[in-house]
Motif scaffolding. Sequence first.
Motif, PDB file in Angstrom:
ATOM      1  N   ASP A 180     102.817   0.182 -10.922  1.00 34.50           N
ATOM      2  CA  ASP A 180     103.377  -0.317 -11.862  1.00 34.50           C
ATOM      3  C   ASP A 180     104.717   0.041 -10.956  1.00 34.50           C
ATOM      4  OD1 ASP A 180     101.366  -2.320 -12.223  1.00 34.50           O
ATOM      5  OD2 ASP A 180     101.229  -1.349 -14.527  1.00 34.50           O
ATOM      6  N   SER A 181     104.916   1.652 -11.918  1.00 36.34           N
ATOM      7  CA  SER A 181     106.097   2.323 -11.408  1.00 36.34           C
ATOM      8  C   SER A 181     106.151   2.254  -9.537  1.00 36.34           C
ATOM      9  CB  SER A 181     106.333   4.026 -11.864  1.00 36.34           C
ATOM     10  OG  SER A 181     105.512   4.572 -11.149  1.00 36.34           O
ATOM     11  N   MET A 182     105.568   2.486  -8.715  1.00 35.05           N
ATOM     12  CA  MET A 182     106.073   2.082  -7.971  1.00 35.05           C
ATOM     13  C   MET A 182     106.280   0.732  -7.182  1.00 35.05           C
ATOM     14  SD  MET A 182     105.577   4.155  -5.303  1.00 35.05           S
ATOM     15  CE  MET A 182     104.801   4.993  -5.337  1.00 35.05           C
ATOM     16  N   LEU A 183     105.641  -0.205  -8.143  1.00 37.54           N
ATOM     17  CA  LEU A 183     106.438  -1.355  -7.715  1.00 37.54           C
ATOM     18  C   LEU A 183     107.925  -1.415  -8.306  1.00 37.54           C
ATOM     19  CD1 LEU A 183     106.321  -4.073  -6.827  1.00 37.54           C
ATOM     20  CD2 LEU A 183     104.733  -5.141  -8.561  1.00 37.54           C
ATOM     21  N   ALA A 184     107.924  -0.738  -9.348  1.00 35.48           N
ATOM     22  CA  ALA A 184     109.360  -0.792 -10.373  1.00 35.48           C
ATOM     23  C   ALA A 184     110.275   0.087  -9.413  1.00 35.48           C
ATOM     24  CB  ALA A 184     108.962  -0.369 -11.889  1.00 35.48           C
ATOM     25  N   LEU A 185     109.944   0.843  -8.679  1.00 38.93           N
ATOM     26  CA  LEU A 185     111.091   1.623  -7.804  1.00 38.93           C
ATOM     27  C   LEU A 185     111.335   0.509  -6.593  1.00 38.93           C
ATOM     28  CD1 LEU A 185     112.633   3.760  -6.100  1.00 38.93           C
ATOM     29  CD2 LEU A 185     109.884   4.691  -5.211  1.00 38.93           C
ATOM     30  N   HIS A 186     110.424  -0.182  -6.863  1.00 40.32           N
ATOM     31  CA  HIS A 186     110.759  -1.194  -5.258  1.00 40.32           C
ATOM     32  C   HIS A 186     111.378  -1.619  -5.660  1.00 40.32           C
ATOM     33  CE1 HIS A 186     107.662   1.348  -3.032  1.00 40.32           C
ATOM     34  NE2 HIS A 186     107.841   0.722  -1.765  1.00 40.32           N
ATOM     35  N   LEU A 187     111.229  -2.961  -5.996  1.00 38.71           N
ATOM     36  CA  LEU A 187     111.969  -4.297  -7.291  1.00 38.71           C
ATOM     37  C   LEU A 187     113.661  -3.722  -7.255  1.00 38.71           C
ATOM     38  CD1 LEU A 187     109.835  -5.839  -9.412  1.00 38.71           C
ATOM     39  CD2 LEU A 187     110.650  -6.815  -7.668  1.00 38.71           C
ATOM     40  N   ALA A 188     113.894  -2.032  -8.236  1.00 37.58           N
ATOM     41  CA  ALA A 188     114.760  -1.382  -8.279  1.00 37.58           C
ATOM     42  C   ALA A 188     115.819  -1.921  -7.341  1.00 37.58           C
ATOM     43  CB  ALA A 188     114.551  -0.609  -8.873  1.00 37.58           C
ATOM     44  N   ALA A 189     115.223  -0.498  -6.438  1.00 36.95           N
ATOM     45  CA  ALA A 189     115.762  -0.133  -4.943  1.00 36.95           C
ATOM     46  C   ALA A 189     116.376  -1.241  -4.241  1.00 36.95           C
ATOM     47  CB  ALA A 189     115.054   0.690  -3.717  1.00 36.95           C
ATOM     48  N   GLU A 190     115.569  -2.546  -4.653  1.00 36.94           N
ATOM     49  CA  GLU A 190     116.310  -4.164  -3.992  1.00 36.94           C
ATOM     50  C   GLU A 190     117.590  -4.200  -4.318  1.00 36.94           C
ATOM     51  OE1 GLU A 190     112.244  -5.695  -2.404  1.00 36.94           O
ATOM     52  OE2 GLU A 190     112.596  -6.256  -4.054  1.00 36.94           O
ATOM     53  N   LYS A 191     117.523  -3.889  -5.756  1.00 36.09           N
ATOM     54  CA  LYS A 191     118.870  -4.339  -6.173  1.00 36.09           C
ATOM     55  C   LYS A 191     120.252  -3.403  -7.084  1.00 36.09           C
ATOM     56  CE  LYS A 191     117.173  -7.975  -7.577  1.00 36.09           C
ATOM     57  NZ  LYS A 191     117.320  -9.116  -7.171  1.00 36.09           N
ATOM     58  N   GLU A 192     119.597  -2.127  -7.016  1.00 34.35           N
ATOM     59  CA  GLU A 192     120.575  -1.390  -7.307  1.00 34.35           C
ATOM     60  C   GLU A 192     120.496   0.297  -6.237  1.00 34.35           C
ATOM     61  OE1 GLU A 192     123.244  -1.526  -8.995  1.00 34.35           O
ATOM     62  OE2 GLU A 192     122.602  -3.745  -9.604  1.00 34.35           O
ATOM     63  N   GLN A 193     121.137   1.572  -6.132  1.00 32.95           N
ATOM     64  CA  GLN A 193     120.599   2.840  -6.277  1.00 32.95           C
ATOM     65  C   GLN A 193     119.721   3.513  -6.946  1.00 32.95           C
ATOM     66  OE1 GLN A 193     124.056   5.003  -5.350  1.00 32.95           O
ATOM     67  NE2 GLN A 193     123.819   6.678  -3.990  1.00 32.95           N
ATOM     68  N   VAL A 194     118.455   3.850  -5.911  1.00 31.53           N
ATOM     69  CA  VAL A 194     117.840   4.884  -6.763  1.00 31.53           C
ATOM     70  C   VAL A 194     118.329   6.002  -6.409  1.00 31.53           C
ATOM     71  CG1 VAL A 194     115.398   5.509  -7.394  1.00 31.53           C
ATOM     72  CG2 VAL A 194     115.682   3.115  -6.705  1.00 31.53           C
ATOM     73  N   THR A 195     118.130   7.174  -7.510  1.00 31.02           N
ATOM     74  CA  THR A 195     119.266   8.163  -6.980  1.00 31.02           C
ATOM     75  C   THR A 195     118.253   9.735  -6.909  1.00 31.02           C
ATOM     76  OG1 THR A 195     120.577   8.498  -8.933  1.00 31.02           O
ATOM     77  CG2 THR A 195     121.254   7.979  -6.628  1.00 31.02           C
ATOM     78  N   CYS A 196     117.092   9.197  -7.891  1.00 33.48           N
ATOM     79  CA  CYS A 196     115.947  10.005  -8.099  1.00 33.48           C
ATOM     80  C   CYS A 196     114.695   9.282  -8.894  1.00 33.48           C
ATOM     81  CB  CYS A 196     116.231  11.206  -9.107  1.00 33.48           C
ATOM     82  SG  CYS A 196     116.532  10.538 -10.623  1.00 33.48           S
ATOM     83  N   LEU A 197     113.940  10.675  -9.068  1.00 37.55           N
ATOM     84  CA  LEU A 197     112.515  10.092  -9.273  1.00 37.55           C
ATOM     85  C   LEU A 197     112.186  11.346 -10.887  1.00 37.55           C
ATOM     86  CD1 LEU A 197     110.301   8.834  -6.483  1.00 37.55           C
ATOM     87  CD2 LEU A 197     111.170   7.654  -7.715  1.00 37.55           C
ATOM     88  N   ILE A 198     111.280  10.482 -12.110  1.00 31.65           N
ATOM     89  CA  ILE A 198     111.604  11.489 -13.521  1.00 31.65           C
ATOM     90  C   ILE A 198     109.935  10.941 -13.532  1.00 31.65           C
ATOM     91  CG2 ILE A 198     111.604  11.758 -15.396  1.00 31.65           C
ATOM     92  CD1 ILE A 198     114.646   9.569 -14.845  1.00 31.65           C
ATOM     93  N   THR A 199     108.800  12.239 -13.915  1.00 30.20           N
ATOM     94  CA  THR A 199     107.722  12.366 -13.894  1.00 30.20           C
ATOM     95  C   THR A 199     107.606  12.969 -15.073  1.00 30.20           C
ATOM     96  OG1 THR A 199     106.340  11.935 -11.164  1.00 30.20           O
ATOM     97  CG2 THR A 199     105.614  12.886 -12.772  1.00 30.20           C
TER      98      THR A 199
END
Lengths: 226, 183
Positions: free
Chosen positions: A12-31
């Motif tokens: 889920d978080s991996m798909l959310a990352l991909h969807l976010a990166a298609e629309k905006e700029q992902v600058t980091c991951l938080i775990t």
Amino acid sequence: MKLGVLFSGGKDSMLALHLAAEKEQVTCLITVVSKNKESYMFHTPNVGITELQAQALELPLISVDTEGHKEKELCDLEKAVLQAKTQYGIEGVVTGAVESVYQATRVQRICNRLCLWCFNPLWKYNQKALLEELLERRFKVVISGVFAYPLNALWLGKQLDQGMIEQLSKLSETYGISVTGEGGEIETTVLDAPMFKQKVEVIDFESIWNYTSGVYVINKARLAPK
Amino acid sequence: MILIVDMNWKKDSLAFNEFVQSIVNIVKPLEDCTVKHYMELRISELEMFSKIILSGNALKDSQVFEHIDKFSWIKTLNCPILGVDTGMQIISLVFGIPLMSCRQIGITEVQTVKDNPLFEGTFNVYTLHNYSVSPSETFDVMAQTGKCIQAIKHKQKNIYGVLFHPEVRNSHVLEQFVVFKKM
């Protein structure tokens, strides 16, 4: 908009990352690595693999440990999000929440306190469609934990494919389990995805079964060319 | 055909699925619907729709409040309109009724205070807002939590607003709006 993705290494978080990166700029991951295997907030099996996944994604990772006590783990999450805001200038947070009002509410409150946007791009996604989208996008997803009857040890380490989606749909109709494991029935680990520059290769693992539940533990893994 | 208005800060945004598609998923099985972003609305086209739903948006998204002029049609159109969250706030502002501070995030219990075709009784809702609307002579209050107005209906027109998110909990509120014939 600069965004940080709450990242467990699961589907889920991996798909959310991909969807976010298609629309905006992902600058980091938080775990957040929770020592509590029953955590309400955080995915637990193989969360240690997120460092390797972040390397594969070529994204910085903020990783914090928590004892996993119910509300204390939220303070630890808030500290991690604040660090992402300070260090990477994030303006918003992305989660992989699909149905959990509990998770969504708590992240919304943290974002509100820190003056950040909060995005849940998988919110209310059709569960079967979500799994099919993972296959269409060629994610390599393995089952890293099963926690509900009639799921058994044979599921551990299996790769998500169309046959598994059909099987989960039937089990959902008969036993009421969530197809995506949204109720905590299933946990997953992603070994490859479109944004990965390299794939994760499992070198050593063990499947541990304990009466009614089990986990697929990745003891050793490395990055390998795709 | 029902029109669902995307109230997010831009068209095709990262918040689209969360606040708009989730409404489409409930409405579409009951009646055909289409989505338009609020900046794309043409007043001349609005009369072709049987009903209109204004979506909510992210807690930090205040862009739409800078474009209230895009919603003047709410006062003149005759079809039933339902505003969700920000949609309800915009309806109120169009009629000149100010917002009042009321931050709620998460599940809360609301109480129906006036009979209406959308819901009844006391029930739990999902909330995500910084503001509610002020009491007024223009709208009846249909539901509330403490001091916070949770749902309104225009006294003369078929214009409704719910501050909570029925697409998250209480999808029947949207379903009732879609199927109800004599509002």
